[in-house]
Design an enzyme around this catalytic site. Structure first.
Site, PDB file in Angstrom:
ATOM      1  N   PHE A 112       0.972  -1.056   0.076  1.00  0.00           N
ATOM      2  CA  PHE A 112       0.091  -0.200  -0.003  1.00  0.00           C
ATOM      3  C   PHE A 112       0.890   1.279  -0.213  1.00  0.00           C
ATOM      4  O   PHE A 112       1.768   1.438   0.761  1.00  0.00           O
ATOM      5  CB  PHE A 112      -0.887  -0.105   1.221  1.00  0.00           C
ATOM      6  N   LYS A 162       9.934   2.979   6.369  1.00  0.00           N
ATOM      7  CA  LYS A 162       9.569   3.277   7.787  1.00  0.00           C
ATOM      8  C   LYS A 162      10.176   2.608   8.864  1.00  0.00           C
ATOM      9  O   LYS A 162      10.667   3.037   9.881  1.00  0.00           O
ATOM     10  CB  LYS A 162       7.965   2.810   7.754  1.00  0.00           C
TER      11      LYS A 162
END
Lengths: 562, 162
Positions: A112, A162
């Site tokens: 995503f 991340k």
């Protein structure tokens, strides 16, 4: 003590002397935003679209010379930055764009909001990094700023997965950066400088042809000294505007497609063209074979690829332009030539050209001429402002009719020609200089490409003034359709337009409309006095054209004058 | 004109993409390309065969040098250098042409590296001209499959890239 990647990011930026980020948060960069929340001295301006963030960082960098910083999330956040990055790349503007990325374990899985932003931006960056280990983060950020700001400056993208932002390590910020594979030549070769000086001594009709490099290297004072000492005329590219005062007797104005008659005639007849931080772009040279046909070419540039790329160069000088200018001035100071009289016949010829065809337009009392608006902006501000432009007719009239005094006061997308650049760039410039008057000279087409940043200006109380030269057309394209496509105005008319005054008001900005010439000055004065974001909708003569014009592919001396 | 260019680069991921992207983005031509790490595993050596007039080759080498990860660029074309490539050719081997295949292989100082009832696979190394000549000679005998490497190059004498 160990810190997370997000903490290291913030610490590194502060070490780097950055105190302002233009950005837009999202999932994967949340750890950084959490740190920004705790670090008020690292300011963050929330934009409305990521393209705006990059143009703002770019405008910030052009206005004050420091690298601009943008921060966006992964996927669409990252892809939205591409036009901004390409804009900065074409104009050699130092910015560092930080993009979030999905965790390293998910890269390549079509996760995503995953986009291969390093791959997507590869052809339009100076360099880029995907940080895969938190241990490399601080040194990568240091390298990114080093590369963005040295040599020929440009955009650097740093992609931050991340998990790297969450992982912990020690914080060690490198004091200096050494890269074995990147050592830009900064010192200009003295022997080449001597050759250039000797060529100047010999030349009868020299022209100094100045580009954006003069602004990037802050060498305007050296340029003034050189031009005045040797009494040589100066012409500037769109990117060079501001590096030499428009009203100086030696100033020829801009050259090229919409350059002045005297600049294009001077370049056509010169026997020595000295390119200083310029790159012989096709909008400058016109038909390449007939560009400066009688001239020896000298070219000073920090980027060796710029030399002899389009025009064969007789005297190449690779090096930092400021360093080269200082050395050249030192050699010229020793010269025995009587510079005061040497170029008199040449300057007299130029003066003749100047009077033969001035920049002019037919003034009217019942309709606002767009050129008149630019002249009024010039008069009302006294040139003491930072101007940005969009792209098209607005840009060319601004380039022609503003009398610029200083570098870094005319910010425009020269290379890429990005519509929608001017307004966010103006916000970036205003963030760098909150007390200055910052004016975006726009068209009704291009302002709609990043109009959403009105929200940013209002939220940050940045009193940018947008001047719309509203002709209800995509004016430059319409001009080409009129001149070269038999008046067939295919899809260049925006029949449905917002009411720009109401639009401004809807955002909480000031909106002003002017439809008569006598309203132009007062509207500008009102906007400047208001010290809040303002849109002025100047309803202008619809089918006014930009002249002079060298049709694409024609030589510079074949100008359409009206 | 044909140019053989060796490029010493940082051995990082993405460097090959930067180089091939530079060629495609600027319309330069790549005839062959080979890449492998050097003795120092932090660097890789690429050898690129390209074509262009002097102005284009000047831009090619300058643009390569401009890439941040490029350490050094050498255009061998102005000097004496060794160029080698390798070709593997799988040939139809019939009783009536086996001797001819072996003779060609010997003339080109090649090796038979694999044999089956119906095929010979031959390896030949050498400069572009030699490899091409071998392929031309063997073609009439019936090539089933061919695999050619990019070229590698090195200066003669003391001179080095690194």
């Amino acid at each position: 003590m160990e810190y997370t990647g997000a903490e290291i990011f913030v610490k590194s930026l502060l070490k780097q002397g950055a105190d302002l980020i233009f950005g837009y948060p999202g999932g994967v960069v949340l750890p950084i935003y959490d740190e920004l929340f705790k670090t008020p001295k690292l300011r963050h301006i929330l934009v409305r679209h990521e393209q705006g963030a990059v143009h703002m960082a770019d405008g910030f960098a052009r206005a004050n010379g420091k690298p601009g910083v943008a921060l966006v999330t992964s996927g669409p956040g990252a892809t939205n930055t591409v036009t901004g990055i390409a804009t900065a790349n074409m104009d050699s503007i130092p910015i560092v764009v930080f993009t979030g990325q999905v965790p390293t374990g998910l890269i390549g899985n079509d996760a995503f909001q995953e986009a291969d932003i390093i791959g997507i931006t590869r052809p339009c960056v100076k360099h880029s990094y995907l940080v895969r280990d938190v241990k490399d983060l601080a040194s990568t950020i240091a390298e990114a700023f080093y590369i963005a700001t040295t040599g020929r400056p440009g955009p650097v993208v740093v992609d931050l997965p991340k998990d790297v932002l969450l992982a912990k390590t020690k914080f060690e910020y490198p004091e200096t950066v050494e890269l074995r594979s990147y050592r830009p030549t900064t010192s200009a070769n003295k022997r080449q400088i001597d050759k250039l000086a000797a060529a100047l001594e010999e030349a009868k009709r020299p022209v100094l042809y100045v580009g954006g490099g003069m602004i990037l290297t802050n060498a305007a004072a050296e340029l003034k000294k050189l031009a005045h000492t040797i009494q040589a005329p100066v012409t500037m590219t769109l990117m060079g505007l501001g590096s030499f005062p428009s009203l100086d007797d030696l100033c020829l104005g801009m050259l090229g497609m919409h350059g002045t008659y005297r600049a294009n005639m001077a370049v056509t007849h010169t026997d020595l063209i000295v390119a200083l931080g310029a790159r012989f772009d096709d909008r400058v040279t016109g038909k390449l074979d007939e560009f400066a046909p009688n001239a020896k070419v000298a070219h000073v540039d920090v980027d060796p690829t710029a030399i002899s790329k389009n025009v064969p160069t007789h005297i190449p000088v690779v090096g930092d332009l400021k360093d080269a200018m200082k050395k050249l001035n030192a050699v010229i100071a020793e010269s025995k030539v009587d510079w005061k009289t040497k170029h008199k016949p040449w300057l007299a010829q130029i003066d003749e050209w100047k009077h033969a065809n001035k920049l002019e337009y037919v003034k009217k009392t019942n309709v606002i001429k767009p050129q008149f608006v630019v002249e009024e902006i010039d008069r009302v501000t006294g040139g003491d402002a930072i101007f940005t432009t969009e792209v098209g007719q607005n840009q060319m009239w601004a380039a022609q009719y503003l009398t610029l005094k200083r570098p870094r006061t005319f910010l425009t997308s020269g290379g890429l020609g990005t519509m929608g650049y001017g307004f966010p760039a103006a916000i970036g410039a205003q963030a760098a200089f909150p007390d200055k008057v910052v004016i975006d000279i726009a068209g009704d087409g291009s302002i709609q490409m990043n109009i959403q940043e009105l929200g940013t200006a209002v939220q940050q109380r940045l009193p940018v003034i947008v001047v719309i030269l509203n002709n209800g057309f995509l004016g430059m394209v319409r001009q080409w359709q009129q001149l070269f496509h038999g008046n067939r105005y295919a899809y260049t008319c925006m029949e449905s337009q917002p009411d720009f005054v109401k639009l401004a008001e809807a955002y909480g900005a000031l909106g002003i409309r002017a439809t008569k010439p006598e309203e132009v000055g007062p509207a500008l004065e009102k906007a400047i006095a208001a010290r809040r974001p303002t849109i002025i909708d100047f309803v202008v003569d619809r089918e006014e054209n930009v002249y002079p014009m060298v049709p694409a592919g024609s030589p510079l001396n074949k100008m359409l004058l009206a | 004109m044909r140019h053989t260019i060796s490029v010493l680069v940082e051995n990082k991921f993405g460097v090959l993409a930067r180089i091939s992207g530079l060629f495609s983005g600027r319309g330069f031509n790549i005839e062959s390309l080979s890449v492998a790490p050097t003795l120092d595993l932090t660097t890789s050596r690429m050898t690129i065969i390209t074509r262009g007039d002097d102005a284009i080759i000047e831009q090619v080498t300058k643009q390569l040098n401009k890439l941040i990860d490029v350490i050094k660029v050498i255009d061998f074309s102005d000097e004496d250098f060794i160029e080698r490539g390798i070709v593997l050719v799988k040939v139809n081997s019939e009783p009536n042409n086996r001797a001819e295949i072996l003779r060609m292989t010997e003339i080109f100082r090649g090796k038979v590296v694999d044999v089956s009832t119906k095929t010979y696979t031959i390896e030949v190394t050498g400069a572009e001209a030699k490899v091409s000549a071998f392929v031309e000679m063997i073609k009439p005998l019936g090539i089933i499959e061919i695999a050619r490497s990019g070229k590698i190059a090195m200066s003669r004498g003391k001179k080095t890239l690194g």
